[in-house]
Scaffold this active site. Structure first.
Site, PDB file in Angstrom:
ATOM      1  N   ASP A  21      36.335  42.061  38.356  1.00 20.58           N
ATOM      2  CA  ASP A  21      35.369  42.350  39.412  1.00 20.58           C
ATOM      3  C   ASP A  21      33.976  42.200  38.787  1.00 20.58           C
ATOM      4  OD1 ASP A  21      34.309  43.385  41.871  1.00 20.58           O
ATOM      5  OD2 ASP A  21      33.985  45.270  40.823  1.00 20.58           O
TER       6      ASP A  21
ATOM      7  N   ASP B  50      36.525  48.568  39.106  1.00 14.73           N
ATOM      8  CA  ASP B  50      36.046  49.941  38.953  1.00 14.73           C
ATOM      9  C   ASP B  50      36.002  50.742  40.242  1.00 14.73           C
ATOM     10  OD1 ASP B  50      33.787  48.555  40.056  1.00 14.73           O
ATOM     11  OD2 ASP B  50      32.556  50.243  39.433  1.00 14.73           O
TER      12      ASP B  50
ATOM     13  N   ASP C  36      38.598  48.052  44.678  1.00  5.80           N
ATOM     14  CA  ASP C  36      39.412  47.320  43.708  1.00  5.80           C
ATOM     15  C   ASP C  36      40.832  47.870  43.597  1.00  5.80           C
ATOM     16  OD1 ASP C  36      37.414  45.520  42.899  1.00  5.80           O
ATOM     17  OD2 ASP C  36      36.510  47.048  41.623  1.00  5.80           O
TER      18      ASP C  36
END
Length: 641
Positions: free
Chosen positions: A316, A508, A512
């Site tokens: 990410d 995080d 996600d």
């Protein structure tokens, strides 16, 4: 002495076996050989029956193990009259369990330290605003409620997450974040449960209950890691049938060539499977402990094995490859709107959002002296934006498409590379955009480069952010494959399609969590308390550093190498000794004792996993710099004299 007695009583079969062996040796020495033989035969037969019952249960569960060798060895030694050797085999098998337990406790030390230090008691201040009637009552940490004011005395463990009320305090957070030096917190700063208070008493106001606090989440992860079934059982099973077959062939050949059935027993006592059953599990427990010491809680040995085999890594962007603390660069109000008014209403709405941009907007409003108002109603559309009713106005903050669905006149604002924007609508009209910038983590380029240099063939970015911003950050950290403006479901779909496998995904935030759960190995950057991501992930980084991801991969690979080496050392030593035993040079009793030394050697080797190396990013960066310098020098040609 009590500790010794507890250790002995923990393994009653060992105690009984030793007593029987001593009795048999005494009987043998006094000439009562028949009694000694029958005593051994009855006891060993009982152990054989007990082992066979366990084998049948394993087979019914679809698991074929290595106990068949031990059973055959015990039967063979009894059949040829080597009853002392049969007792030593029993002692070896039961003693192997004790050795495994000891080595496992040694390997689990870092994990169990976390459990042992779990906060239990809280000092609750009654009537904290009334100094005349103020008193302190002890309560269970589980009974602390949000808003309670607590007293934390010097050197005590903070029981729940809280906000510091005292002007300042020093805390040891090494058990949570791995930071070895004490950290100083000021009034208003958050103090994490599990931190150890310094030399002065402080007060905190609880902001989470015990079960929701950072330390208890870590403890839950540790319990998951300890309770999981490590892949080493499967790892050993891969060798079970070939090793059993080879051992029986060697033993049968020795009997056939010599014509002496005793030779069959002498070979098999050296083929007992303890190195395979014990050493590899110890190695994986050591890997779990080493990862915990490095600041990564890994949820079980299966994850360690997968980390060792990673071939594709996906990241990410915000909060993972970047710092995750975007700062407001500019407020761009639409015609008819005041910049401070737009920022104030946006910050008031964003206090109900979990998106990483929300914190930057709130900080900017506070820094400008703006008052953040309470909302009458608020709701968040995950990954898209938040809608709130503030002072009678409907405020929408989020992605351009989300805001445009509620305010059709909304339009994209131009962004420089590395910038992101939150769009604002007020009462159905486009009110402007808040431009923020989030810099890459300083360690991100080194982590990406290290992964590529250590067998990760494909590195990609999967993010919900706009393509220009994503591509700028990707270029800065060395990633050339970018998938931007993704919804959580699209991230999951892309992660499933990535090849080669296994796939590592690092993220995080709450958004996600689905892709972390779907990846072969999901790692959550959990230092900032991303509970949903931590629950979904297979491993959680406790420090706010992407370098720990490279450490986890390095530890996984070292652990797998140690586990395989321990197995092969045990197999090689056992086969070598079996071949020697085919000549009759190793009597059955001596062979059983020698096999104990093989067990010890493999277990000691397996404990090397406790000292597994972490990724040396600094050395890797220097190597890359030297390689780049050599390439430049070669391209420019040799300098002329």
């Amino acid at each position: 002495m009590p500790r010794f007695l507890r250790a002995v009583l923990r393994y009653p079969v060992i105690l009984v076996t030793i007593a029987v062996l001593v009795a048999v040796l005494i009987l043998d020495a006094t000439g009562a050989e028949t009694t000694a033989r029958w005593t051994s035969t009855v006891y060993v037969s009982a152990i054989i029956a007990w082992t066979l019952v366990g084998m049948v249960r394993d087979v019914l569960r679809g698991h074929v193990g290595l106990d068949v060798l031990a059973v055959v060895a015990m039967v063979a030694t009894l059949a040829v009259g080597e009853y002392v050797a049969s007792l030593i085999i029993v002692l070896m098998l039961t003693g192997g369990e004790a050795l495994e337990d000891y080595a496992g406790r040694r390997a689990r030390r870092e994990l169990t330290n976390l459990l042992d230090r779990s906060p239990q008691i809280a000092h609750v201040i009654v009537h904290p605003s009334d100094n005349t009637s103020e008193e302190v009552q002890d309560a269970s940490a589980d009974d602390v409620r949000v808003g309670d004011v607590l007293l934390v005395r010097p050197s005590e463990i903070v029981p729940v997450d809280g906000v510091l009320l005292t002007d300042s305090g020093s805390f040891d957070e090494s058990s949570i974040t791995g930071e070895s030096l004490p950290v100083t917190r000021r009034a208003g700063d958050e103090v994490l449960s599990g931190a150890i208070n310094g030399s002065r008493a402080v007060r905190i106001r609880a902001v989470r209950r015990s079960t929701d606090s950072q330390y208890q989440q870590i403890v839950a992860l540790v319990r998951d890691a300890q309770d999981s079934r490590a892949p080493v059982v499967r790892l050993a099973d891969r060798f079970a049938i070939p090793f059993t077959a080879v051992s029986l062939v060697i033993a049968g050949a020795a009997w056939g060539l010599s014509g002496d059935p005793t030779r069959f027993a002498e070979v098999l006592v050296l083929a007992t499977p303890c190195p395979l059953l014990i050493a590899a599990p110890v190695a994986f427990l050591g890997g779990l402990s080493r990862a915990a010491k490095a600041g990564v809680i890994v949820k079980g040995g299966a994850v360690i094995e997968q980390l060792a085999r990673i071939r594709t890594a996906a990241f990410d962007k915000t909060g993972t490859l970047t710092e995750g603390r975007p700062d407001l660069v500019e407020v761009r109000p639409a015609a008819g709107f005041d910049a401070d008014r737009v920022l104030m209403l946006a910050a008031s709405a964003e206090q109900y959002s979990s998106h990483v941009l929300a914190d930057g907007i709130r900080r900017a409003a506070i820094d400008r002296g703006l008052t953040i108002e309470r909302a009458e109603r608020a709701s968040e559309a995950a990954t898209n934006g938040v809608t709130a009713t503030i002072d009678g106005h409907t405020v929408v903050v989020g992605k351009p498409a989300y805001v445009r669905s509620l305010a059709p006149d909304a339009e994209r604002t131009p962004l420089a590379p590395g910038q992101a924007a939150a769009y604002v609508a007020i009462d159905g009209r486009y009110a402007g955009a808040l431009v923020l910038a989030d810099d890459p983590r300083p360690e991100s380029p080194a982590v990406v480069s290290w992964l590529r240099a250590h067998g990760v063939e494909r590195v990609a970015m999967l993010t919900g952010d706009a393509a220009p911003t994503a591509e700028t950050i990707a270029a800065a950290v060395g990633i050339d494959e970018v998938h931007a403006e993704l919804l959580p479901a699209e991230k999951v779909h892309l992660a499933a399609q990535l090849r080669p496998r296994p796939v590592l995904m690092v993220g995080d935030g709450v958004n996600d969590a689905p892709v972390l759960a779907a990846a072969d190995v999901g790692i959550a950057m959990g230092a900032k308390g991303a509970t949903a991501a931590g629950d979904a992930a297979a491993a959680v980084v406790l420090q706010d550093s992407l370098a720990r991801v490279a450490d986890a991969v390095a530890i996984g690979r070292h652990t797998l190498r140690v586990a395989y080496a321990a197995i092969w050392i045990g197999i090689a030593l056992s086969i070598g000794l079996m071949l020697v035993a085919t000549t009759g040079a190793i009597p059955a009793v001596a062979g059983a004792l020698v096999q104990e030394l093989v067990d010890l050697a493999t277990i000691l080797y397996a404990l090397r996993a406790l000292a597994g190396p972490v990724a040396d990013l600094d050395a890797h960066e220097k190597t890359d710099a030297r390689a780049a310098a050599r390439t430049t020098s070669t391209a420019d040609g040799p300098a002329s004299a």
